[in-house]
Design a protein around this motif. Structure first.
Motif, PDB file in Angstrom:
ATOM      1  N   ASP A  34     -62.552 101.289  37.657  1.00  0.00           N
ATOM      2  CA  ASP A  34     -64.013 101.125  37.550  1.00  0.00           C
ATOM      3  C   ASP A  34     -64.551 100.204  38.651  1.00  0.00           C
ATOM      4  OD1 ASP A  34     -62.840  98.889  36.404  1.00  0.00           O
ATOM      5  OD2 ASP A  34     -64.036  98.923  34.570  1.00  0.00           O
ATOM      6  N   ASP A  35     -63.957  98.997  38.786  1.00  0.00           N
ATOM      7  CA  ASP A  35     -64.479  98.103  39.834  1.00  0.00           C
ATOM      8  C   ASP A  35     -63.728  98.255  41.162  1.00  0.00           C
ATOM      9  OD1 ASP A  35     -62.091  96.732  39.468  1.00  0.00           O
ATOM     10  OD2 ASP A  35     -62.989  95.065  38.379  1.00  0.00           O
ATOM     11  N   ASP A  36     -62.551  98.925  41.141  1.00  0.00           N
ATOM     12  CA  ASP A  36     -61.741  99.093  42.358  1.00  0.00           C
ATOM     13  C   ASP A  36     -61.499  97.769  43.068  1.00  0.00           C
ATOM     14  OD1 ASP A  36     -61.113 101.773  42.316  1.00  0.00           O
ATOM     15  OD2 ASP A  36     -62.927 102.389  43.366  1.00  0.00           O
ATOM     16  N   ALA A  37     -61.430  96.672  42.319  1.00  0.00           N
ATOM     17  CA  ALA A  37     -61.321  95.359  42.961  1.00  0.00           C
ATOM     18  C   ALA A  37     -59.928  95.140  43.562  1.00  0.00           C
ATOM     19  CB  ALA A  37     -61.644  94.254  41.956  1.00  0.00           C
ATOM     20  N   GLY A  38     -58.883  95.485  42.825  1.00  0.00           N
ATOM     21  CA  GLY A  38     -57.530  95.251  43.329  1.00  0.00           C
ATOM     22  C   GLY A  38     -57.271  93.780  43.580  1.00  0.00           C
ATOM     23  N   ALA A  91     -45.257  91.002  43.926  1.00  0.00           N
ATOM     24  CA  ALA A  91     -44.999  92.196  44.739  1.00  0.00           C
ATOM     25  C   ALA A  91     -46.013  93.238  44.301  1.00  0.00           C
ATOM     26  CB  ALA A  91     -43.578  92.704  44.508  1.00  0.00           C
ATOM     27  N   THR A  92     -46.900  93.601  45.221  1.00  0.00           N
ATOM     28  CA  THR A  92     -47.983  94.525  44.867  1.00  0.00           C
ATOM     29  C   THR A  92     -47.610  95.957  45.245  1.00  0.00           C
ATOM     30  OG1 THR A  92     -48.948  93.978  46.987  1.00  0.00           O
ATOM     31  CG2 THR A  92     -49.816  92.803  45.086  1.00  0.00           C
ATOM     32  N   PHE A  93     -48.288  96.921  44.617  1.00  0.00           N
ATOM     33  CA  PHE A  93     -48.148  98.351  44.934  1.00  0.00           C
ATOM     34  C   PHE A  93     -46.697  98.818  44.822  1.00  0.00           C
ATOM     35  CE2 PHE A  93     -51.662  97.281  48.212  1.00  0.00           C
ATOM     36  CZ  PHE A  93     -52.551  97.046  47.195  1.00  0.00           C
TER      37      PHE A  93
END
Ligand code: AMP
Length: 250
Positions: free
Chosen positions: A121-125, A140-142
């Motif tokens: 919804d906010d795509d903030a990440g 560790a992201t993604f």
């Protein structure tokens, strides 16, 4: 160790959202809501780690209105053991959520937190990264692959031009990418069982966190409508138009 999985209730990914006429946001009236897809992947990964005997319990946490209980029940039906709702009707931005999750982690002392890489919804990440920073834990992201052994997590991440593999000392924060796994479907018997699993309700005040908004949304608008295409007779005409009208080739 226990695994904490933050799950957000968002507009279902199949819904075509409409912007409110006054441009202040997206119209949520009578819109189907669901668990953020990246959080479903996070729940699935945590449940798989538990099934492999690498974690004792999976605790799912949602911050928001009372209706988030529905999202938490879905996570319990997927195999999580316990749920926590940090209930508030206040607007929650990523930093506020990260502070609430930090307080929950201080109570729960998990070995691993698995967040979604972004809320659709906010795509903030931002939340997972902020949470790791607030806790002072490695992150560790993604992640497209996660392995846990001997108090360490080995995480493969998809980066430009290849794969990067990181080793983290636990406790740590991992955020999920799309290719990490394929979440399971919830079955009716598991939905029934989930109704009996514990769901605790906390408040920001009880956790000692003041929820405040640091960002102001100035305007939300629809993307410009696409104009109609044109048919060309042959490749020569296509090249001519790309060169002389669209001016995208020299
Ligand atoms: P965002 O930074 O808003 O894109 O969200 C990234 C991730 O943080 C989500 O995939 C969730 O795992 C977690 N998260 C964000 N907002 C909430 C919330 N209100 N309640 C629980 N988890 C959240």
């Amino acid at each position: 160790m226990n695994i904490v999985v933050p799950v957000k209730r968002v507009v279902d990914y199949n819904v075509k959202v409409r912007v409110k006429s006054d441009g202040t946001g997206v119209d949520l009236a009578n819109v189907k809501m669901a668990m953020n897809p990246f959080d479903e992947i996070a729940v699935e990964e945590a449940v798989r780690l538990k099934e492999a005997g690498l974690a004792e319990a999976v605790v799912v946490v949602s911050c928001g209105a009372a209706a988030c209980q529905e999202t938490l029940r879905t996570a319990l039906a997927m195999g999580a053991d316990r749920a926590i709702l940090v209930q508030t009707d206040a607007e929650l931005q990523p930093l506020a959520v990260a502070r609430l999750l930090q307080a929950v982690c201080q109570q729960e002392s998990p070995g691993l937190v698995i967040c979604g890489k972004q809320a659709i919804d906010d795509d903030a990440g931002q939340t997972g990264q902020m949470l790791a920073a607030l806790l002072g834990w490695p992150q560790a992201t993604f992640a497209s692959q996660v392995a846990v052994a001997d108090g360490r997590a080995t995480v493969t991440r998809e980066v430009d031009g290849g794969l990067e593999t990181l080793e983290l000392t636990l406790p740590a924060v991992v955020t999920t990418d799309l290719r990490l796994n394929q979440p399971r479907y919830v079955t009716l018997p598991n939905i029934m069982k989930a109704k009996k699993k514990p769901l605790d309700i906390l408040t920001p005040e009880g956790l000692g966190v003041a929820v405040q908004a640091n960002l102001t949304v100035l305007q939300v608008s629809e993307p410009a409508a696409r104009s109609a295409g044109v048919r060309v007779a042959d490749a020569a005409q296509l090249l001519d138009r790309l060169k002389n009208e669209a001016k995208v080739i020299a």
